[in-house]
Design a protein around this motif. Sequence first.
Motif, PDB file in Angstrom:
ATOM      1  N   VAL A  25      -2.144 -44.486  -3.974  1.00 22.86           N
ATOM      2  CA  VAL A  25      -2.532 -43.637  -2.846  1.00 22.86           C
ATOM      3  C   VAL A  25      -3.111 -42.339  -3.383  1.00 22.86           C
ATOM      4  CG1 VAL A  25      -1.770 -42.427  -0.775  1.00 22.86           C
ATOM      5  CG2 VAL A  25      -0.771 -44.640  -1.349  1.00 22.86           C
ATOM      6  N   GLY A  52       4.281 -43.581   3.476  1.00 23.11           N
ATOM      7  CA  GLY A  52       5.336 -43.647   2.464  1.00 23.11           C
ATOM      8  C   GLY A  52       6.517 -44.483   2.911  1.00 23.11           C
ATOM      9  N   ILE A  71       5.532 -48.213   2.994  1.00 22.12           N
ATOM     10  CA  ILE A  71       5.450 -48.759   1.634  1.00 22.12           C
ATOM     11  C   ILE A  71       6.845 -49.143   1.147  1.00 22.12           C
ATOM     12  CG2 ILE A  71       5.024 -48.079  -0.772  1.00 22.12           C
ATOM     13  CD1 ILE A  71       2.518 -46.557   0.296  1.00 22.12           C
ATOM     14  N   THR A 108       5.750 -50.781  -4.441  1.00 22.40           N
ATOM     15  CA  THR A 108       5.869 -49.562  -5.234  1.00 22.40           C
ATOM     16  C   THR A 108       4.715 -48.620  -4.914  1.00 22.40           C
ATOM     17  OG1 THR A 108       7.010 -50.711  -7.025  1.00 22.40           O
ATOM     18  CG2 THR A 108       5.916 -48.642  -7.602  1.00 22.40           C
ATOM     19  N   LEU A 109       5.030 -47.351  -4.715  1.00 25.02           N
ATOM     20  CA  LEU A 109       4.007 -46.319  -4.520  1.00 25.02           C
ATOM     21  C   LEU A 109       3.595 -45.772  -5.874  1.00 25.02           C
ATOM     22  CD1 LEU A 109       2.352 -44.172  -2.957  1.00 25.02           C
ATOM     23  CD2 LEU A 109       4.449 -42.780  -2.889  1.00 25.02           C
ATOM     24  N   TYR A 166       1.078 -42.738  -7.190  1.00 24.89           N
ATOM     25  CA  TYR A 166       0.317 -41.608  -6.646  1.00 24.89           C
ATOM     26  C   TYR A 166       0.217 -40.510  -7.702  1.00 24.89           C
ATOM     27  CZ  TYR A 166       4.136 -38.286  -6.024  1.00 24.89           C
ATOM     28  OH  TYR A 166       5.134 -37.373  -6.240  1.00 24.89           O
ATOM     29  N   LEU A 184       4.335 -37.808   1.140  1.00 24.65           N
ATOM     30  CA  LEU A 184       4.218 -39.241   0.883  1.00 24.65           C
ATOM     31  C   LEU A 184       5.356 -39.730  -0.014  1.00 24.65           C
ATOM     32  CD1 LEU A 184       2.350 -41.874   0.880  1.00 24.65           C
ATOM     33  CD2 LEU A 184       1.387 -40.911  -1.225  1.00 24.65           C
ATOM     34  N   THR A 193       8.755 -42.090   0.941  1.00 20.82           N
ATOM     35  CA  THR A 193       9.003 -43.359   0.249  1.00 20.82           C
ATOM     36  C   THR A 193      10.405 -43.371  -0.353  1.00 20.82           C
ATOM     37  OG1 THR A 193       6.637 -43.471  -0.285  1.00 20.82           O
ATOM     38  CG2 THR A 193       8.087 -44.971  -1.469  1.00 20.82           C
ATOM     39  N   VAL A 227       8.826 -45.095  -6.645  1.00 21.19           N
ATOM     40  CA  VAL A 227       7.660 -44.207  -6.703  1.00 21.19           C
ATOM     41  C   VAL A 227       7.345 -43.872  -8.148  1.00 21.19           C
ATOM     42  CG1 VAL A 227       6.653 -42.010  -5.983  1.00 21.19           C
ATOM     43  CG2 VAL A 227       8.285 -43.191  -4.476  1.00 21.19           C
ATOM     44  N   SER A 229      -1.800 -50.381  -9.955  1.00 18.21           N
ATOM     45  CA  SER A 229      -1.932 -50.657  -8.517  1.00 18.21           C
ATOM     46  C   SER A 229      -2.685 -51.944  -8.232  1.00 18.21           C
ATOM     47  CB  SER A 229      -2.664 -49.491  -7.842  1.00 18.21           C
ATOM     48  OG  SER A 229      -1.970 -48.277  -8.062  1.00 18.21           O
TER      49      SER A 229
END
Length: 196
Positions: A9, A29, A32, A38-39, A41, A52, A56, A63, A101
């Motif tokens: 993101v 967030g 997700i 998994t985020l 960022y 965000l 999450t 994250v 990602s």
Amino acid sequence: MVALCAVGVFCGSSSPADPRYRDAARDLGALIARRNVTLVYGGGSTGLMGELADATLAQGGQVIGVIPAGLIAREAGHTGLTELREVTSMHERKKTMYDLSDGFVALPGGLVTLEELAEVTTWSQLGLHSKPVVLLNVGGFWDPLLAQLDLMGRTGLLTQAGRDLIQQARSAEQALSVLTAAAPARPEQQITAEQR
């Protein structure tokens, strides 16, 4: 279809006055995390980035933040993440986020967000990857960019295949649906990963 295990993101490290931007970051967030994705960022704790990541984490999500050493103080590197990767440059940040990602969402942001979006989409156009990209178009924030892309197409500067690399969504739910439903782009590879 795309198997979405991790989503990158891109978003701003600032806090716009309009609460719709903050709410969109929080909604994305939380979703997700609920989807067990998994985020990935930019690693900051301020602005939309912080909203965000915090949303999450509050839902028990994983994250991974990726932040250049020079931005740790400015963007206040988030210390509560599952993992915070410190890199040497903005280019290494984008490459690391790309490597981790399966698809990308762009929330509202400034020049860095725009540049990250442009580069990851360019890599797709050049055949380096086939990961989907979607704009989370909060309150029409991305409408001018979408209009510009359409103008590029009408003037012959952007092919329809190139234009189709950037999709849009109006909600977090729709953004993740667009990513998972995307048919991977298969452009001819024009350069190697080492040449990017």
